[in-house]
Scaffold this motif. Structure first.
Motif, PDB file in Angstrom:
ATOM      1  N   PHE A 112      32.452  42.169   4.423  1.00 35.96           N
ATOM      2  CA  PHE A 112      32.244  40.977   3.611  1.00 35.96           C
ATOM      3  C   PHE A 112      30.857  40.989   2.957  1.00 35.96           C
ATOM      4  CE2 PHE A 112      31.836  36.151   3.446  1.00 35.96           C
ATOM      5  CZ  PHE A 112      32.709  36.014   2.383  1.00 35.96           C
ATOM      6  N   ASP A 116      37.827  40.973   0.002  1.00 38.20           N
ATOM      7  CA  ASP A 116      36.870  40.011  -0.557  1.00 38.20           C
ATOM      8  C   ASP A 116      35.479  40.384  -0.040  1.00 38.20           C
ATOM      9  OD1 ASP A 116      35.794  37.848  -1.843  1.00 38.20           O
ATOM     10  OD2 ASP A 116      36.475  36.361  -0.365  1.00 38.20           O
ATOM     11  N   PHE A 117      34.490  40.207  -0.895  1.00 34.16           N
ATOM     12  CA  PHE A 117      33.110  40.394  -0.434  1.00 34.16           C
ATOM     13  C   PHE A 117      32.193  39.522  -1.274  1.00 34.16           C
ATOM     14  CE2 PHE A 117      34.045  43.761  -3.510  1.00 34.16           C
ATOM     15  CZ  PHE A 117      32.987  43.693  -4.384  1.00 34.16           C
ATOM     16  N   ARG A 163      31.930  39.552  -5.272  1.00 35.30           N
ATOM     17  CA  ARG A 163      33.033  40.280  -5.899  1.00 35.30           C
ATOM     18  C   ARG A 163      33.554  39.578  -7.149  1.00 35.30           C
ATOM     19  NH1 ARG A 163      38.327  40.287  -6.654  1.00 35.30           N
ATOM     20  NH2 ARG A 163      38.209  38.118  -6.009  1.00 35.30           N
TER      21      ARG A 163
END
Ligand SMILES: [Zn+2]
Lengths: 985, 83
Positions: free
Chosen positions: A672, A872-873, A876
């Motif tokens: 993440f 997801d990070f 992003r």
């Protein structure tokens, strides 16, 4: 000599010698500079700001606008010090300010004749036109005329302290109300801090002829101080001014620890700034007598009537022969009474009123003075010192009175300043004829004169009640305190005395030379609001902040506009209450002590090797290691690069941030945080990662290794280490609180060294304890693991390379860092510093500080494809914005000068080769440069519009600041070993 | 300002690091760009009651939601940001 033979709080058994403007004088312990000068017959003490008018001393306290001096000499010289607050010490040196060539004869006094030039708003008008005159005439003129005293030009030799105090009740001021409040609260057991700005407790009790509980005022103050010292929770801070009120019961006070000595004792600070946190505050700061406005009201010898009493009673000084007392109410009669008691003949008494009491008539008779009821001052004689007055009676009959001292009693203004620091506006009280505190800061109450209560008995009663109530409010209840007894007659407050007419300038701000005519001009030009008037005329904007003249100026505006004082209002009061030396606010945080210096565990070793150190944040890092015969840093740096690329070198990388991360969700947490995936990284491997901010721009980069299934260690850049930790805490605590992960900074716990070069493996093998296999097969590129060295010391090894060579980072607990680096060096590794490290990373095209500038994206840096699309990070979504994916954005390229030997410069602009040198043609910039020994050429990294598609193009690098204009070829940012053969070797 | 840390007690604001408005919900990964724009850039600027994120950086290092009056700095509450 005008010293009275008996009385006063001075020690006649001792003599203190001092100098003023080069002349020797003597005074007594207990004197101030002002009282000692007056005792020596010196009345002229300064020149005013604009008109260079001769000025004497007006007051006897910190409100003094005129008698400002330069105190001490050399490095300790301090300007604009009010003479009435300077405690006399042996050897004191002071000089008057703003005079040329001498105080008695001042050429600049001609400014008085140019008064129209300096009238209200002169800053805004006079110097506006013609514009071309600004540099040659106006600015030098302002610079020459501006300011009063001269600051020291040498470093301050003294030290300053900062300290904290916590209490239940803070009492500001030790006059009758403050002492009564402190005693009431202290006797109930509350923790009390009592701050008194002077050296003695007592306030006006030291200046007035009073009696409390059958004792003279000063004796009662001393007895009360002794009683306070018997209360275990009471702290008394003398010479301490509460300067500011902040939110939630926070106060700042300045203690002048050693200002009353020639120099501080050894290890003693000159001043100390106290941060006081108090649950309750009793403001008992007293009041300031206000000046009355009449023509030439600034002549030396015109003084506030209350200040005259201070000089008579406290300092046993008669400030001038044959005094005249002018009063608008009962208060001035106390000055008459003191004169009568001390056997001083009064020349005349002018009372604004037509009716006075029979006691006052008796006093007038006893004083031998002419009494002029309903009278006024028609003219003041004496430029550098008052020698006479034209006084006028109610019928308009005028006569000359010979006098050296005019004591003016025009009423008192409560010291409301601290009550207003949180925005509370003072309100006009018709009853007291003054502004009194309005909405108070939470927890504050006001007692005594600061509240507009001017009688002694009433002040004692208010103080006692306020102190008891404050203690009650903090959990120290008790029975009603015994109120100290004083019998003083009720007095009627005096209205503001605004005497239009008369000859000469009538000043409402002595320090900034603002007159009633300036106020009138401001009014005519529409600056009617007191806040506008203040700024237009600079009224109340000098170092005294209008403590004596502020309300007089507002009264002048009220009279001009036909509005009441309540309608006219008053300006905002802001901290500080009285000026604070910048040094006191800085405390110990100056020079090298501005922030801590962090040294790595290998610092001493590096120093022994001839390191030059550079500050990177708080850290000291070795830049290069000068060897015998090397004359320039470039020679050392080039040798170090060659040593690494041709053999093996060692570099201290302990300053990189290190964060240890544990827990079953650590992998998900890293996924993440980083744009690329870490959860799939096997144990015993390390990976490079890039972090974005949530807005899609690159935040930081580094490597993270997996040491066990649930244990990871991350490195960050040196500069961002604290911010990355904070960011991780935010992500975990706020965004992903359910994840089972914990982490802690271990930057200080581990010493870490890069060992790089074709012979790196042999050095590592020699450094590790026997029996470890670090062959390429057993420990390949991007391996990580736990080993031991130095005979069983826990050791972490990472096979990562910033230089592009076969390289390792080896870490041990900090205490072993020095031993480890010595062993590495003994095994043949050449020390290399930050410069060589930087040269090699530029040769390899690794982004660092110049590229990670907060304005670049992963795509800009050629790392777009690292961004995982499967998870997801942070950052992003925003990184996908079309503008951030535009190929025309400047992106990372290498740059090589076309002409061998041309130097590239970081910061240079990149332009098409034939484009004109205009900002519209700007296509990027050079972010980092180095002289590459491997290529025998200057090289650079830069960010160029559509750069990756332009390899081979010749562009212009333009550096107008340093005159650079070199052609360069756009190349791949990786100048050396693009296939990575060496680092895998 | 003094901030009552729920873990450490009342401390001076110089022990704290300020971030900005609290109570924002990070959009889902596939949320519309507008939602992301609002989350990253748009902030209320109320004159009055306002909840903000402060970290007790020189204390327990917990992120807190501090609700205060922006006009008077009166603090209504300070709770850990982790529910
Ligand atoms: Zn805390």
């Amino acid at each position: 000599m005008t010293r009275i033979s008996t009385g006063g709080l001075i020690d006649r058994s001792k003599t203190l010698r001092f100098r003023f403007d080069g002349t020797n004088y003597s005074g007594r312990p207990g004197d101030t500079l002002a009282s000692a000068l007056l005792a020596n017959g010196v009345r002229l003490m300064g020149r005013s700001f604009k008109y260079h008018r001769p000025r004497g001393v007006l007051s006897a306290g910190p409100e003094e606008p005129s008698a400002l001096v330069e105190l001490r000499s050399g490095a300790r010289r301090e300007p604009n010090i009010p003479a009435p607050v300077v405690e006399l010490f042996h050897g004191l040196e002071a000089s008057s300010q703003n005079r040329f060539p001498s105080l008695g004869f001042d050429l600049m006094a001609v400014n008085g004749l140019l008064a129209p030039l300096f009238s209200a708003g002169f800053y805004y008008k006079t110097f506006m036109w013609p514009a071309s005159w600004w540099e040659k005439l106006y600015e030098p003129l302002i610079r020459h005329a501006a300011g009063l005293g001269r600051a020291a030009t040498e470093d301050d030799p003294d030290s300053y302290d900062r300290a904290h105090l916590f209490c239940d009740v803070l009492v500001v001021g030790s006059g009758p109300a403050g002492l009564a409040a402190a005693l009431a609260a202290g006797r109930r057991g509350a923790r009390v801090v009592l701050c008194e700005s002077g050296p003695l407790l007592g306030g006006r009790l030291l200046a007035e002829h009073t009696e409390i509980d059958g004792m003279p005022g000063p004796a009662w103050a001393a007895a009360t101080e002794a009683a306070l010292r018997d209360c275990p929770g009471v702290t008394i801070l003398r010479r301490t001014t509460v300067a500011a009120v902040f939110d939630h019961g926070s106060y700042v006070a300045v203690e002048r620890v050693a200002d009353h000595k020639p120099v501080p004792d050894s290890h003693e600070p000159r001043q100390r700034v106290w941060r006081i946190v108090a649950k309750r505050c009793v403001l008992a700061a007293g009041a300031f007598e206000r000046l009355a406005t009449f023509g030439d009201n600034d002549r030396p010898g015109v003084m506030l009537a209350g200040a005259v009493r201070t000089y008579l009673n406290r300092y046993a000084v008669l400030p001038g022969r044959a005094p005249v007392v002018a009063t608008s109410g009962d208060d001035g009669w106390r000055t008459v009474a003191d004169c009568v008691r001390l056997g001083i003949g009064v020349a005349a008494i002018i009372d604004r009123r037509s009716e006075i009491t029979s006691q006052q008539r008796q006093l007038a008779e006893a004083s031998g003075a002419q009494l002029l009821l309903g009278g006024r001052i028609a003219r003041v004689y004496g430029g550098t010192g008052l020698y006479g007055l034209d006084v006028e009676d109610a019928a308009g009959k005028r006569q000359f009175v010979s006098t050296e001292l005019l004591a003016v009693a025009g009423g008192w203004n409560p010291a409301v300043q601290l009550a207003c620091h949180l925005g509370g506006k003072p309100v006009w009280s018709e009853h007291t004829q003054a502004f009194v505190p309005g909405t108070l800061p939470p927890g504050m109450s006001v007692a005594g004169a600061a509240r507009g209560t001017f009688g002694l008995a009433a002040a004692l009663a208010e103080g006692s009640a306020a102190g008891a109530a404050a203690a009650d409010g903090t959990g120290f209840a008790g029975s009603a305190p015994a109120v100290p007894r004083a019998d003083d007659a009720a007095t009627t407050p005096a209205p503001i005395w605004f005497l239009a007419g008369g000859r000469g300038k009538a000043f409402v701000d002595f320090q900034h030379d603002v007159t009633t005519a300036d106020i009138a001009q401001a009014q005519q030009e529409g600056f009617v609001s007191v806040e506008h008037m203040k700024r237009y005329t600079t009224h109340g904007m000098a170092t005294d902040q209008g403590k004596t003249g502020g309300v007089a100026g507002m009264a002048a505006m009220a009279a001009l506009t036909g509005r009441s004082m309540a309608e006219t209002g008053t300006t905002l009061h802001r901290p500080p209450y009285t000026p604070i030396a910048i040094g006191a606010l800085a405390g110990h945080h100056r020079g090298k002590d501005f922030r801590p210096t962090r040294r790595t565990p290998a610092h001493d070793w590096a120093a022994e090797q001839g390191a030059s150190f550079v500050e990177t944040g708080p850290w000291l890092r070795a830049e290069w290691f000068t060897q015998p015969g090397e004359r320039t840093w470039l020679q050392s740096c080039t040798r170090e690069v060659n040593a690494v690329r041709g053999g093996v070198g060692v570099c201290d990388v302990s300053t990189l941030g290190k964060i240890e991360i544990v827990g079953p969700d650590a992998g998900a947490f890293l996924d993440f945080l980083y744009i690329n995936t870490f959860s799939t990284l096997p144990v015993g491997r390390v990976r490079y990662g890039t972090m974005l901010r949530e807005d899609g721009f690159v935040f930081d980069d580094g490597t993270t290794a997996r040491l066990a299934p649930d244990r990871w260690v991350m490195t960050t850049t040196t500069a961002n280490a604290p911010r990355v930790l904070q960011h991780m805490e935010f992500v975990h605590q706020v965004l992903r609180p359910d994840w089972r992960v914990a982490f802690v900074s271990v930057t200080d716990q581990w010493a870490q060294f890069a060992v790089a070069g074709p012979r790196a493996r042999s050095v590592i093998a020699a450094v590790l304890d026997a029996g470890f296999d670090v062959s390429d097969a057993a420990f390949p590129f991007m391996a990580a693991g736990n080993f031991t060295s130095l005979g069983g010391v826990e050791t972490r090894l990472f096979r990562i390379s910033f230089s592009g060579e076969q390289a390792y980072e080896i870490g041990v607990p900090s205490a072993y860092g020095d031993a480890l680096v010595r062993k590495i060096a003994a095994a043949g590794a050449v020390p290399y510093g930050l410069e060589a490290l930087s040269v090699m990373r530029i040769e390899k095209g690794h982004p660092a500080g110049g590229e990670l500038n907060g304005q670049t994206t992963a795509m800009d840096l050629g790392m777009g494809r690292m961004m995982s699309s499967k998870k997801d990070f942070i950052g992003r979504a925003m990184a996908q914005r079309p503008a951030l994916r535009d190929p025309q954005r400047p992106a990372l390229v290498g740059l090589k000068p076309v002409k061998a030997g041309d130097r590239l410069r970081a910061g240079a602009h990149l332009l098409p080769r034939t484009a004109t040198h205009r900002i519209e043609n700007d296509q990027g910039w050079i972010s980092s440069v180095a002289f590459s020994p491997s290529l025998n050429s200057w090289i650079g990294l830069g960010l160029l519009a559509n750069g990756p598609a332009r390899h081979g193009e010749i562009i212009r690098t333009l550096d107008p600041v340093r005159g650079g204009n070199a052609l360069a070829e756009v190349v791949s940012p990786c100048f050396i070993d693009p296939d990575g053969v060496r680092l895998r070797g | 300002m003094r901030i009552p840390c729920p873990h450490c007690g009342e401390r001076g604001n110089d022990e704290f690091f300020y971030l900005g408005a609290a109570g924002l919900t990070r959009p889902a990964a596939d949320a519309q760009p507008e939602a992301w724009h609002d989350y990253v850039y748009l902030r209320d600027n109320p004159a009055g009651k306002h909840s903000e994120l402060w970290q007790h950086a020189h204390g327990c290092r917990r992120w807190l939601v501090v609700t205060r009056d922006t006009r008077t700095h009166a603090v209504f509450s300070a709770v850990d940001a982790t529910p």
